[in-house]
Design a protein around this motif. Structure first.
Motif, short mmCIF file in Angstrom:
data_model
loop_
_atom_site.label_atom_id
_atom_site.label_comp_id
_atom_site.label_asym_id
_atom_site.label_seq_id
_atom_site.Cartn_x
_atom_site.Cartn_y
_atom_site.Cartn_z
N THR A 33 15.43 -17.72 -8.27
CA THR A 33 15.45 -16.45 -7.54
C THR A 33 14.08 -15.80 -7.51
O THR A 33 13.68 -15.21 -6.50
CB THR A 33 16.48 -15.49 -8.15
N GLN A 34 13.33 -15.89 -8.61
CA GLN A 34 12.00 -15.32 -8.64
C GLN A 34 11.09 -15.93 -7.58
O GLN A 34 10.34 -15.22 -6.89
CB GLN A 34 11.38 -15.52 -10.03
N VAL A 35 11.16 -17.23 -7.42
CA VAL A 35 10.35 -17.90 -6.40
C VAL A 35 10.88 -17.57 -5.01
O VAL A 35 10.11 -17.26 -4.09
CB VAL A 35 10.32 -19.43 -6.63
N ALA A 36 12.21 -17.59 -4.85
CA ALA A 36 12.81 -17.29 -3.55
C ALA A 36 12.44 -15.87 -3.10
O ALA A 36 12.07 -15.65 -1.94
CB ALA A 36 14.33 -17.44 -3.62
N TRP A 37 12.54 -14.91 -4.01
CA TRP A 37 12.21 -13.52 -3.66
C TRP A 37 10.71 -13.37 -3.38
O TRP A 37 10.31 -12.62 -2.49
CB TRP A 37 12.63 -12.59 -4.80
N GLY A 38 9.87 -14.08 -4.17
CA GLY A 38 8.43 -14.01 -3.92
C GLY A 38 8.07 -14.54 -2.54
O GLY A 38 7.25 -13.96 -1.83
N VAL A 39 8.70 -15.65 -2.14
CA VAL A 39 8.44 -16.23 -0.83
C VAL A 39 8.92 -15.30 0.27
O VAL A 39 8.21 -15.03 1.25
CB VAL A 39 9.12 -17.62 -0.71
N ARG A 40 10.14 -14.78 0.14
CA ARG A 40 10.70 -13.93 1.20
C ARG A 40 9.93 -12.62 1.33
O ARG A 40 9.69 -12.13 2.44
CB ARG A 40 12.18 -13.63 0.90
N ASP A 41 9.53 -12.04 0.19
CA ASP A 41 8.74 -10.81 0.23
C ASP A 41 7.42 -11.06 0.97
O ASP A 41 6.99 -10.24 1.78
CB ASP A 41 8.47 -10.31 -1.20
N PHE A 42 6.81 -12.19 0.69
CA PHE A 42 5.55 -12.55 1.35
C PHE A 42 5.76 -12.68 2.85
O PHE A 42 4.97 -12.16 3.66
CB PHE A 42 5.02 -13.87 0.76
N GLU A 43 6.80 -13.39 3.26
CA GLU A 43 7.08 -13.57 4.69
C GLU A 43 7.30 -12.23 5.38
O GLU A 43 6.82 -12.00 6.50
CB GLU A 43 8.31 -14.45 4.87
N HIS A 44 8.02 -11.35 4.71
CA HIS A 44 8.32 -10.04 5.27
C HIS A 44 7.05 -9.24 5.52
O HIS A 44 6.92 -8.57 6.55
CB HIS A 44 9.24 -9.28 4.31
N ARG A 45 6.10 -9.34 4.61
CA ARG A 45 4.89 -8.52 4.70
C ARG A 45 3.80 -9.18 5.54
O ARG A 45 3.17 -8.52 6.38
CB ARG A 45 4.37 -8.20 3.29
N PHE A 46 3.55 -10.45 5.32
CA PHE A 46 2.41 -11.10 5.96
C PHE A 46 2.78 -11.86 7.23
O PHE A 46 1.89 -12.32 7.95
CB PHE A 46 1.72 -12.05 4.96
N GLY A 47 4.08 -11.99 7.50
CA GLY A 47 4.51 -12.59 8.76
C GLY A 47 4.28 -14.08 8.87
O GLY A 47 4.17 -14.63 9.96
N ARG A 48 4.19 -14.76 7.74
CA ARG A 48 4.01 -16.22 7.74
C ARG A 48 4.52 -16.79 6.43
O ARG A 48 4.78 -16.06 5.47
CB ARG A 48 2.53 -16.58 7.93
N ARG A 49 4.70 -18.10 6.39
CA ARG A 49 5.07 -18.76 5.15
C ARG A 49 3.86 -18.83 4.23
O ARG A 49 2.73 -19.06 4.67
CB ARG A 49 5.55 -20.19 5.43
N PRO A 50 4.05 -18.66 2.93
CA PRO A 50 2.92 -18.80 2.01
C PRO A 50 2.56 -20.27 1.79
O PRO A 50 3.45 -21.11 1.68
CB PRO A 50 3.44 -18.16 0.72
N GLU A 51 1.27 -20.55 1.73
CA GLU A 51 0.82 -21.89 1.37
C GLU A 51 0.72 -22.06 -0.15
O GLU A 51 0.95 -23.14 -0.68
CB GLU A 51 -0.55 -22.18 1.99
N GLY A 52 0.31 -20.98 -0.82
CA GLY A 52 0.13 -21.03 -2.26
C GLY A 52 0.94 -19.96 -2.96
O GLY A 52 1.32 -18.95 -2.34
N MET A 53 1.19 -20.15 -4.24
CA MET A 53 1.90 -19.14 -5.03
C MET A 53 1.25 -19.03 -6.40
O MET A 53 0.94 -20.04 -7.04
CB MET A 53 3.38 -19.46 -5.18
N TRP A 54 1.04 -17.78 -6.82
CA TRP A 54 0.50 -17.49 -8.15
C TRP A 54 1.63 -17.49 -9.16
O TRP A 54 2.66 -16.84 -8.96
CB TRP A 54 -0.20 -16.14 -8.14
#
Length: 808
Positions: free
Chosen positions: A130-151
């Motif tokens: 869930t932590q990764v899923a929420w991090g990805v979805r939050d990123f998509e919501h804000r930046f309008g694209r899929r993330p390539e990298g994750m911290w």
């Protein structure tokens, strides 16, 4: 060019919101700012969005958005705060990702982050997912694209965490060089041991994962990163350039990437003007074609891994013992209190793990009545967190509800999902990072735990608090005031809890001091007034009414009655009760009102105590920000009396005070206190005035030197900062007005005389914008126009010099 530079900044603040209010309350230690988020934004996040490049005369010649030239990640909970509280900075961050994509072959520089900075190797499988899923979805919501990298929070890593990232199509992450075990050429059989930070950090590596997937890892340069964070490498941009360029090996037969990773707050908050050193370094390297500035996505496309690596599992960048800092007394601490131990860490995690596990079966059983798959619903609940609108909630239920839910079932469903959100937030890594369990960070985690406990009691009828407190009592505190975390929980956490009655009590107490509309928002609650009666008799005021309090998070609501008396000072008394029948409410309202209008205040108090027994009201019922506002109102008259007394002493004995100063004799404490109070008060008022009385300010500044007065430098600097920004905005809105430029010039002159430094950042930003976009249009007119136009031009150029902004 085969030399590449990449700088990564991990920008993150621990969540600081009261879980029941969804907002940060006043943090006095962040003065003169409202809270630490606001302060660090002013010191770091805003400066990096508009960083200065200086010429040889230390004048600003260019303002750049650092985020567009570096790799960066922002914690989702921090971005959520910036979105509402600092929208200009928030937009600059989003814009920087678009700018970087244009600069770096279509690869944006922003990276995602596991949602609330949970240590993933210590998380169970569901939370990790869930932590990764929420991090990805939050990123998509804000930046309008899929993330390539994750911290990865604290770069804490194991193979399951990397596999989770790869399952979401994350292409790369960043790790410390000390997290590499061994490397080899792809398809080679011979491994080279690189433990102890000996890995070649100038190239990416492929990590093969148990699932058959793979992910790329960049091991950052440890020496430079360490020097930036702790060894003053940001003292000058030239020093940073030299250190990075010295790292390239020569000769070489392949592309090399010199890349570093630190906390983003290093650039401005931890090291003042660190953002400028970074801006200069990147600008200098690019302008002189010393290397190509890039980001990880672009470099990975241009130079895919030729080597594979194995990691050392259960390691991190901030604990030499792996990930023990977040579960054991491993010896890692900040160094501020070397005599303390961290034996509290393990029992704290044990208590939180128990709470998570104790609610799991209860959550599954209750949720299955309403949700098709409780855990899939939790994974998608981030969409509701990001947008609390009715439409989003209805769309969520259409996808996940077992059937069409009633309004009461909808409330239960969202409470179940909020329970899960709190259970994840309580694992925010900062809770274990520092030295003491009574610090604000562990207390914050315990507040999330308490919110989960109270939701559990509502939903399941299970009181988990006694056992949770018992487990916490096994976590020893270094502070003798508390003794253990159980007492910390009772004294620091439970009082912060908020329910509908507390919201009503706040409303009742605050309505005595400020008017409310029929419907008003109090943090994440809406209070609808249904009946309200206010009566006054001299300084005494009575308020009786009924309201409906509704949670904007869960949709739950309660109708409550209140009655409260204010005696004109700090004494407030009254109470709250659940609303009964209308006839009963009218009867008790009449009974209390009759006693009040009849002048029988003791009887009115007795009746309030009799009828409103469920919760008492006092000024302590107010939430912290409102307490400050009401305090100021209550103290207005007493402070006026104090000021009058001090001012009388100051005015009446002014000649004596001047005489003693002339003899170089220290003023008696009584005189000195009076002078200090009056001068600080008058300076603050002068700075905050719409029109600055420059002569009066100069006179007051002379007095401070003459009598050795200690100034409230932080408060005064903050007030002057706001005055300058107000003047700069006036210039931007009416740039051709000579009077505005002259006043601005005079204030800038004054700032140069102040015995303290004023933050000119936002003022300079606005002036620079005018110089870039308005000055070119007006320049010819100032040279060819009348005397007033020429004077405007001279004043404008001179103002630039005062503000250290070069005007062409």
């Amino acid at each position: 060019m085969d030399r590449y530079i990449c700088v990564h900044g991990h920008f993150y603040q621990p969540p600081r919101e009261n879980p029941w209010l969804e907002a940060i309350e006043t943090q006095d230690e962040a003065y003169p700012y409202h809270d630490w988020n606001e302060r660090i934004t002013a010191e770091c996040y805003a400066p990096n969005a508009a960083s200065r490049i200086l010429d040889d005369a230390d004048r600003i010649v260019k303002i750049v958005n650092n985020y567009a030239s570096i790799s960066f990640n922002f914690g989702p909970t921090l971005l959520s705060w910036l979105e509402t509280q600092s929208p200009d900075v928030y937009r600059a961050i989003l814009d920087a990702d678009k700018q970087s994509a244009a600069q770096f072959s279509g690869h944006g520089s922003a990276m995602a982050q596991a949602y609330n900075h949970m240590i993933l190797p210590l998380a169970n499988a569901r939370d990790r997912h869930t932590q990764v899923a929420w991090g990805v979805r939050d990123f998509e919501h804000r930046f309008g694209r899929r993330p390539e990298g994750m911290w990865l929070p604290e770069t804490a890593v194991d193979l399951t965490a990397l596999d989770e990232l790869a399952a979401f199509d994350i292409r790369f992450t960043i790790l410390s060089p000390y997290q590499a075990r061994r490397v080899r050429l792809i398809n080679s059989e011979n491994w080279d041991n690189v433990e102890g930070g000996k890995v070649d950090t100038t190239q990416p590596y492929k990590i093969n994962l148990p699932s058959g997937r793979a992910i790329a890892v960049f091991f950052y340069h440890g020496g430079i990163s360490q020097a930036i964070a702790f060894d003053h490498l940001l003292s000058r941009g030239e020093v940073l350039v030299d250190r990075m360029m010295q790292t390239f090996s020569d000769p070489h037969d392949r592309a090399q990437l010199v890349h570093i990773a630190t906390d983003g707050e290093t650039y401005g908050h931890h090291h003042r003007f660190g953002d400028m050193a970074l801006a200069y370094a990147l600008h200098h390297i690019q302008n002189h074609q010393m290397a190509k500035v890039t980001n990880y996505g672009e470099y990975l496309e241009l130079h895919p891994p030729t080597h594979e690596a194995e990691i050392i599992e259960n390691t991190s960048w901030s604990c030499s013992h792996g990930v023990e800092r977040w579960r054991a007394d491993c010896g890692c601490h900040t160094g501020a209190n070397p005599q303390w131990n961290q034996a509290w860490r393990e029992p704290l995690r044990t208590a939180l793990d128990w709470l998570r596990d104790a609610t799991t079966t209860l959550y599954e059983q209750k949720s299955k009545e309403l949700l098709k798959d409780p855990w899939a619903a939790r994974n998608d609940y981030i969409n509701v967190v990001l947008d609390r609108s009715v439409d989003t909630w209805d769309k969520f239920l259409n996808q996940h509800a077992t059937a069409r839910l009633t309004d009461s079932d909808k409330i239960v469903a969202i409470k179940l999902l909020e329970l899960q959100r709190q259970l994840m937030l309580m694992y925010t890594s900062c809770g274990w990072f520092f030295d003491e369990v009574s610090r604000v960070e562990p207390v914050q985690c315990l507040q999330y735990a308490a919110a989960a406990i109270y939701l559990s009691k509502e939903l399941f009828g299970e009181d988990l608090e006694p056992e949770f407190e018992r487990l916490l009592s096994q976590a020893p505190s270094n502070d003798r005031q508390y003794g253990d975390a159980g007492r910390v929980y009772r004294e620091r956490v439970k009082p912060a809890a908020v329910d509908m009655q507390k919201v009503c009590a706040h409303y009742a107490a605050s309505c005595l001091f400020e008017p409310y509309a029929d419907k008003t928002n109090i943090y994440c609650y809406t209070v609808g007034r249904e009946d309200h009666c206010v009566q006054e008799a001299g300084r005494v005021k009575l308020a009786i009414g009924c309201v409906t309090v509704r949670s904007n998070i869960t949709g739950d609501s309660t109708k409550l009655s209140f009655g409260v008396l204010h005696f004109g000072d700090h004494n407030v008394t009254g109470g709250v009760r659940v609303y009964g029948q209308q006839a009963l409410h009218k009867a008790l309202t009449k009974e209390v009102s009759d006693a009040f209008t009849g002048g029988d205040l003791p009887q009115a108090i007795r009746l309030l105590d009799k009828h409103f027994v469920e919760m008492t009201i006092s000024l302590k019922s107010l939430f912290r920000d409102e307490q400050r506002k009401v305090r100021d109102l209550i103290l207005k008259s007493p402070l006026a009396e104090v000021e009058s007394a001090y001012r009388h002493l100051y005015d009446h004995h002014g000649s004596l005070i001047h005489y003693l100063a002339g003899l170089d004799i220290p003023l008696p404490k009584a005189f000195h206190g009076a002078v200090e109070f009056v001068v600080n008060t008058d300076l603050l008022r002068a700075f905050e005035a719409q029109t600055l009385d420059l002569e009066a300010v100069r006179s007051l500044l002379d007095d401070t030197q003459k009598w050795g007065i200690t100034l409230d430098t932080e408060g005064l600097a903050y007030a002057m900062k706001n005055t300058l920004e107000r003047q700069a905005k006036s210039l931007r809105s009416q740039p051709d007005q000579l009077s505005i430029v002259k006043q601005f010039h005079a204030i800038a002159d004054l700032v140069g005389m102040l015995p303290f430094e004023v933050d000119l950042q936002k003022t300079q930003n606005i002036f620079y914008d005018v110089a870039q976009h308005v000055w070119p249009r007006l320049k010819d007119h100032t040279q060819q126009g009348d005397a007033a136009a020429k004077q405007w031009g001279k004043q404008f150029i001179s103002l630039g010099e005062k503000l250290r902004v070069k005007v062409e």
